[in-house]
Write a protein that holds these residues in place. Structure first.
Motif, PDB file in Angstrom:
ATOM      1  N   LEU A   1      -1.480   9.583  -6.445  1.00 41.21           N
ATOM      2  CA  LEU A   1      -2.361   8.561  -6.988  1.00 41.21           C
ATOM      3  C   LEU A   1      -2.004   8.221  -8.435  1.00 41.21           C
ATOM      4  CD1 LEU A   1      -5.786   9.695  -5.496  1.00 41.21           C
ATOM      5  CD2 LEU A   1      -4.433   7.706  -4.841  1.00 41.21           C
ATOM      6  N   SER A   2      -0.905   8.824  -8.909  1.00 38.11           N
ATOM      7  CA  SER A   2      -0.568   8.669 -10.329  1.00 38.11           C
ATOM      8  C   SER A   2      -0.334   7.201 -10.701  1.00 38.11           C
ATOM      9  CB  SER A   2       0.666   9.501 -10.664  1.00 38.11           C
ATOM     10  OG  SER A   2       1.740   9.096  -9.835  1.00 38.11           O
ATOM     11  N   ASN A   3       0.207   6.417  -9.770  1.00 36.05           N
ATOM     12  CA  ASN A   3       0.427   4.993 -10.070  1.00 36.05           C
ATOM     13  C   ASN A   3      -0.882   4.282 -10.391  1.00 36.05           C
ATOM     14  OD1 ASN A   3       3.239   4.990  -9.711  1.00 36.05           O
ATOM     15  ND2 ASN A   3       2.945   4.945  -7.492  1.00 36.05           N
ATOM     16  N   PHE A   4      -1.922   4.622  -9.621  1.00 34.36           N
ATOM     17  CA  PHE A   4      -3.210   3.970  -9.860  1.00 34.36           C
ATOM     18  C   PHE A   4      -3.774   4.384 -11.212  1.00 34.36           C
ATOM     19  CE2 PHE A   4      -2.749   3.699  -5.285  1.00 34.36           C
ATOM     20  CZ  PHE A   4      -3.078   2.376  -5.072  1.00 34.36           C
ATOM     21  N   ARG A   5      -3.599   5.685 -11.517  1.00 30.91           N
ATOM     22  CA  ARG A   5      -4.096   6.155 -12.811  1.00 30.91           C
ATOM     23  C   ARG A   5      -3.380   5.405 -13.938  1.00 30.91           C
ATOM     24  NH1 ARG A   5      -2.718  11.595 -12.796  1.00 30.91           N
ATOM     25  NH2 ARG A   5      -3.792  11.732 -10.807  1.00 30.91           N
ATOM     26  N   GLU A   6      -2.062   5.292 -13.793  1.00 27.27           N
ATOM     27  CA  GLU A   6      -1.288   4.642 -14.838  1.00 27.27           C
ATOM     28  C   GLU A   6      -1.637   3.151 -14.942  1.00 27.27           C
ATOM     29  OE1 GLU A   6       2.807   5.816 -14.666  1.00 27.27           O
ATOM     30  OE2 GLU A   6       3.305   4.554 -16.390  1.00 27.27           O
ATOM     31  N   THR A   7      -1.921   2.547 -13.788  1.00 25.56           N
ATOM     32  CA  THR A   7      -2.319   1.144 -13.780  1.00 25.56           C
ATOM     33  C   THR A   7      -3.502   0.903 -14.699  1.00 25.56           C
ATOM     34  OG1 THR A   7      -1.557   0.818 -11.520  1.00 25.56           O
ATOM     35  CG2 THR A   7      -3.234  -0.695 -12.315  1.00 25.56           C
ATOM     36  N   PHE A   8      -4.492   1.801 -14.592  1.00 27.11           N
ATOM     37  CA  PHE A   8      -5.713   1.578 -15.361  1.00 27.11           C
ATOM     38  C   PHE A   8      -5.592   1.999 -16.821  1.00 27.11           C
ATOM     39  CE2 PHE A   8      -7.541   1.042 -11.190  1.00 27.11           C
ATOM     40  CZ  PHE A   8      -8.476   0.048 -11.421  1.00 27.11           C
TER      41      PHE A   8
ATOM     42  N   ALA B   1       1.010  -0.810  -7.113  1.00 24.60           N
ATOM     43  CA  ALA B   1      -0.334  -0.261  -7.284  1.00 24.60           C
ATOM     44  C   ALA B   1      -1.238  -1.301  -7.940  1.00 24.60           C
ATOM     45  CB  ALA B   1      -0.284   1.014  -8.135  1.00 24.60           C
ATOM     46  N   GLY B   2      -0.717  -1.984  -8.956  1.00 24.23           N
ATOM     47  CA  GLY B   2      -1.487  -3.044  -9.589  1.00 24.23           C
ATOM     48  C   GLY B   2      -1.815  -4.152  -8.602  1.00 24.23           C
ATOM     49  N   ALA B   3      -0.822  -4.509  -7.784  1.00 19.07           N
ATOM     50  CA  ALA B   3      -1.041  -5.556  -6.786  1.00 19.07           C
ATOM     51  C   ALA B   3      -2.122  -5.136  -5.800  1.00 19.07           C
ATOM     52  CB  ALA B   3       0.260  -5.857  -6.048  1.00 19.07           C
ATOM     53  N   PHE B   4      -2.064  -3.873  -5.383  1.00 20.90           N
ATOM     54  CA  PHE B   4      -3.043  -3.409  -4.400  1.00 20.90           C
ATOM     55  C   PHE B   4      -4.454  -3.442  -4.981  1.00 20.90           C
ATOM     56  CE2 PHE B   4      -5.364  -0.249  -1.903  1.00 20.90           C
ATOM     57  CZ  PHE B   4      -5.168  -0.798  -0.643  1.00 20.90           C
ATOM     58  N   VAL B   5      -4.584  -2.992  -6.225  1.00 20.82           N
ATOM     59  CA  VAL B   5      -5.898  -3.021  -6.877  1.00 20.82           C
ATOM     60  C   VAL B   5      -6.444  -4.455  -6.918  1.00 20.82           C
ATOM     61  CG1 VAL B   5      -7.059  -2.754  -9.107  1.00 20.82           C
ATOM     62  CG2 VAL B   5      -5.541  -0.961  -8.266  1.00 20.82           C
ATOM     63  N   SER B   6      -5.546  -5.404  -7.175  1.00 26.80           N
ATOM     64  CA  SER B   6      -6.025  -6.784  -7.323  1.00 26.80           C
ATOM     65  C   SER B   6      -6.363  -7.431  -5.991  1.00 26.80           C
ATOM     66  CB  SER B   6      -4.988  -7.626  -8.073  1.00 26.80           C
ATOM     67  OG  SER B   6      -3.870  -7.835  -7.254  1.00 26.80           O
ATOM     68  N   VAL B   7      -5.836  -6.915  -4.897  1.00 23.83           N
ATOM     69  CA  VAL B   7      -6.138  -7.490  -3.580  1.00 23.83           C
ATOM     70  C   VAL B   7      -7.364  -6.850  -2.945  1.00 23.83           C
ATOM     71  CG1 VAL B   7      -5.214  -7.943  -1.283  1.00 23.83           C
ATOM     72  CG2 VAL B   7      -3.687  -7.916  -3.210  1.00 23.83           C
ATOM     73  N   LEU B   8      -7.595  -5.570  -3.298  1.00 22.99           N
ATOM     74  CA  LEU B   8      -8.596  -4.779  -2.583  1.00 22.99           C
ATOM     75  C   LEU B   8      -9.978  -5.440  -2.471  1.00 22.99           C
ATOM     76  CD1 LEU B   8      -8.746  -2.135  -1.049  1.00 22.99           C
ATOM     77  CD2 LEU B   8      -9.569  -1.032  -3.139  1.00 22.99           C
TER      78      LEU B   8
ATOM     79  N   PHE C   1       0.819  -1.208   0.000  1.00 20.07           N
ATOM     80  CA  PHE C   1       0.000   0.000   0.000  1.00 20.07           C
ATOM     81  C   PHE C   1       0.856   1.262   0.000  1.00 20.07           C
ATOM     82  CE2 PHE C   1      -2.561   3.172   2.423  1.00 20.07           C
ATOM     83  CZ  PHE C   1      -3.472   3.412   1.415  1.00 20.07           C
ATOM     84  N   GLN C   2       1.820   1.331   0.914  1.00 17.62           N
ATOM     85  CA  GLN C   2       2.598   2.581   1.013  1.00 17.62           C
ATOM     86  C   GLN C   2       3.447   2.793  -0.240  1.00 17.62           C
ATOM     87  OE1 GLN C   2       5.333   2.781   4.354  1.00 17.62           O
ATOM     88  NE2 GLN C   2       7.010   2.105   3.062  1.00 17.62           N
ATOM     89  N   THR C   3       3.959   1.726  -0.806  1.00 14.11           N
ATOM     90  CA  THR C   3       4.787   1.875  -2.005  1.00 14.11           C
ATOM     91  C   THR C   3       3.956   2.355  -3.185  1.00 14.11           C
ATOM     92  OG1 THR C   3       6.185   0.094  -1.204  1.00 14.11           O
ATOM     93  CG2 THR C   3       6.430   0.704  -3.502  1.00 14.11           C
ATOM     94  N   SER C   4       2.683   1.889  -3.237  1.00 11.29           N
ATOM     95  CA  SER C   4       1.842   2.269  -4.373  1.00 11.29           C
ATOM     96  C   SER C   4       1.544   3.762  -4.361  1.00 11.29           C
ATOM     97  CB  SER C   4       0.535   1.465  -4.358  1.00 11.29           C
ATOM     98  OG  SER C   4      -0.275   1.876  -3.282  1.00 11.29           O
ATOM     99  N   LEU C   5       1.758   4.416  -3.217  1.00 11.37           N
ATOM    100  CA  LEU C   5       1.474   5.850  -3.114  1.00 11.37           C
ATOM    101  C   LEU C   5       2.698   6.717  -3.376  1.00 11.37           C
ATOM    102  CD1 LEU C   5      -0.822   5.849   0.055  1.00 11.37           C
ATOM    103  CD2 LEU C   5      -1.520   6.062  -2.328  1.00 11.37           C
ATOM    104  N   LYS C   6       3.833   6.057  -3.690  1.00 18.11           N
ATOM    105  CA  LYS C   6       5.058   6.822  -3.891  1.00 18.11           C
ATOM    106  C   LYS C   6       5.365   6.987  -5.386  1.00 18.11           C
ATOM    107  CE  LYS C   6       7.477   5.285   0.282  1.00 18.11           C
ATOM    108  NZ  LYS C   6       8.544   4.408   0.794  1.00 18.11           N
TER     109      LYS C   6
END
Lengths: 273, 302
Positions: free
Chosen positions: A52-59, A243-250, A29-34
């Motif tokens: 949140l740019s990692n999440f945006r890029e993930t999608f 970030a991808g990992a976090f999305v898949s676990v959430l 989680f913390q890494t996905s926010l960096k």
């Protein structure tokens, strides 16, 4: 000996285990926010400027939403299919005087320990011949089969605790076997069914080998098999992979947290002695 | 006819329909088992005697089995899986200790329970990804160790041929112990409390109660759990290896299920992969045999 199991030692043990359990999840989680720069400078520290740019890029870089939809469809159909089959069979095995019940139960227990990897190659060839490869159906059918033995084991264990008089009474009232199952046994089994559902959903959502082999087109992947693409392409951008990992676990994480209370109760019903 | 008569002796009011419905109810289960287990098991044994690709197989007898045993990588894979079996007692002890402490209603048990179940729900692939970053040469663990001046302990956990399989083992322990806590907690909570309370009245210490009263009652669940964990260590390591080392470095962390996947799907050597799968089945079979022997002896003693 007594000291070793004293209260503070036991707390220390549990606290150690808890930290060990949480840290890798927290790390994701913390890494996905960096940003990648911040991560490279200081991988351990808390994110100073969470982004949140990692999440945006993930999608945007991969069809992640599509993969998530595939995962959801596979989970829903495989789990409900397996549970329907297992409910019917368990009910017949526990509440009828049919023959061969012990044989069926022992077969199911033996099947629970067959390594799925030994089944993968023939199933793959079969699905190729049936023109089902790269369709969600191929994975759904395989998962249903893999879920059935444990589900039958779990449900027969539970149903043995349902009072037989209830079934007898319903029979005298003229209910058909299917109606008894639907109106009496299923409502009584809600905790056990919930837990079984959760266990199977976790399996379906998390499975990698079969999803990787059977669904090889970009559009047909699941979140788990898609995630392994992330790892390959972004080996130098770990925050993005996290970030991808976090999305898949959430989704699983949320389901677990909200269903926590029923989870243990259901487990007791299904595998407690 | 004969079976109908036998059944109707017990339940005089049963109509013919009520004798037939159970067999109808198990039809879907039997069909899916035939499709997903029986057919592939027969096919995998048959294919193990052939060579060539999926579309063009030719019979070669037991050559695959012989060649596998001559292949250092496959033998090394078996050795690695056996090394991973060492995780079973360790995982079980951790789970058992945690479940017993939780069972004593220690302060904060509810929160502990939620947290300790957590690793169980995290997908093995995500566990692998996360730990590959934690354990790599310049990863989180080593950075932390260097920060506290323990440079000598900052080893190359997953990049060294001698350490990689043990690091994988540690990750598997992390990933599996939560499931043990779940199962054992459920088993403990369904025990009757009277026996344990009687032992308490008799002045038994906590340790004595656990050792002689509680643990014997959940022995079967513990054994069952260990069998499931052993199967995981033998045949369910793929997602961890695939995301952490891909079998490397230099095949040092090769395991059987990764080998089967590689030969079957990357190299297209269906026969070799099938023979490897049959070896794996045989090893799992030995495990199950030991387990059922143990159960049998126990039920005879009772």
């Amino acid at each position: 000996m007594r000291n070793l199991f004293g209260s503070s030692y036991r707390h220390a043990f549990l606290i150690f285990l808890s930290l060990a359990s949480i840290y890798p999840v927290w790390f994701i989680f913390q890494t996905s926010l960096k940003t990648n720069n911040e991560y490279l400078l200081n991988p351990l520290a808390l994110p100073l400027h969470p982004v949140l740019s990692n999440f945006r890029e993930t999608f945007t870089s991969f069809p992640v939403a599509h993969w998530a939809l595939n995962s959801v469809i596979i989970a829903i159909f495989s789990v409900s299919g397996a549970m329907f089959i297992a409910l019917l069979a368990s009910y017949a095995m526990v509440f009828s005087k049919m023959r061969g019940v012990n044989f069926l139960l022992n077969t199911n227990i033996a099947l629970m320990v067959i390594p799925p990897v030994t089944l993968v190659i023939p199933m793959f060839m079969l699905m190729v011949n049936l023109h089902l490869i790269n369709t969600l159906a191929s994975v759904i059918i395989f998962y249903i089969g893999l879920f059935v033995p444990f589900s039958v084991f779990f449900l027969t264990n539970f149903m043995k605790s349902v009072p037989y008089e209830l079934i007898e009474a319903a029979k005298i009232d003229g209910l058909t076997p299917f109606a008894i199952l639907r109106r009496i046994v299923v409502p009584l089994s809600s905790a056990a069914l919930f837990t079984l559902m959760l266990v199977n959903i976790i399996y379906a959502w998390n499975e990698l080998l079969i999803a990787l082999v059977f669904l090889q087109q970009q559009e047909s992947r699941t979140l788990m098999s898609g995630l392994s693409l992330f790892q390959g392409r972004y080996s130098i951008n770990q925050p993005l992979v996290m970030a991808g990992a976090f999305v898949s676990v959430l989704p699983i994480l949320l389901m677990y947290i909200f269903g926590q209370r029923f989870f243990v109760k259901g487990m007791m019903a299904g595998i407690g002695k | 006819m004969k079976s109908d008569q036998l059944i109707s002796v017990g339940t005089a009011t049963n109509s013919r329909r009520s004798e037939r419905w159970p067999y109808l109810f198990i039809v879907p289960m039997v069909l899916i088992i035939l499709l997903v287990f029986v057919y592939p098991l027969i096919a995998v044994v048959r294919n193990s005697f052939y060579s060539g690709s999926i579309s063009n197989l030719s019979f070669i007898g037991t050559a695959n089995y012989v060649n596998l045993l001559r292949d250092d990588v496959f033998v090394h894979a078996i050795v690695n899986n056996i090394k991973l079996l060492l995780t079973v007692p360790i995982t079980t002890l951790i789970s058992l200790a945690a479940a017993l402490i939780l069972y004593e209603n220690i302060r904060g048990w509810k929160l502990y329970r939620v947290i300790l179940f957590l690793p169980y729900i995290i997908p093995a692939a995500v566990v692998g990804l996360s730990f590959s970053y934690l354990l790599q040469g310049n990863g989180i663990l080593n950075t932390a160790l260097r920060n506290v001046n323990l440079d000598f302990a900052a080893l190359d956990w997953i990049g060294s041929t001698t350490l990689s399989i043990y690091s994988i083992g540690a990750v598997i322990i992390w990933s599996q112990f939560g499931f043990g806590v779940v199962v054992l907690t459920a088993s403990l909570l369904s025990l009757p409390t009277e026996v344990s309370e009687a032992a308490l009245v008799d002045g038994a210490s906590r340790w004595q109660r656990q050792r002689f009263v509680i643990i014997p009652q959940i022995k079967e669940t513990v054994q069952f759990l260990m069998v499931l964990q052993a199967i995981t260590a033998l045949a369910w390591v793929f997602p961890y290896i695939y995301t952490i080392t891909k079998g490397g470095p230099a095949n040092s962390s090769m395991v059987m299920d990764l080998y089967i996947w590689q030969y079957g799907f990357s190299l297209g050597a269906v026969g070799m992969a099938s023979a490897a799968a049959v070896y794996l089945l045989a090893l799992s079979g030995v495990l199950i045999l030991i387990y059922s022997r143990m159960r049998k002896r126990q039920s005879e003693r009772r």
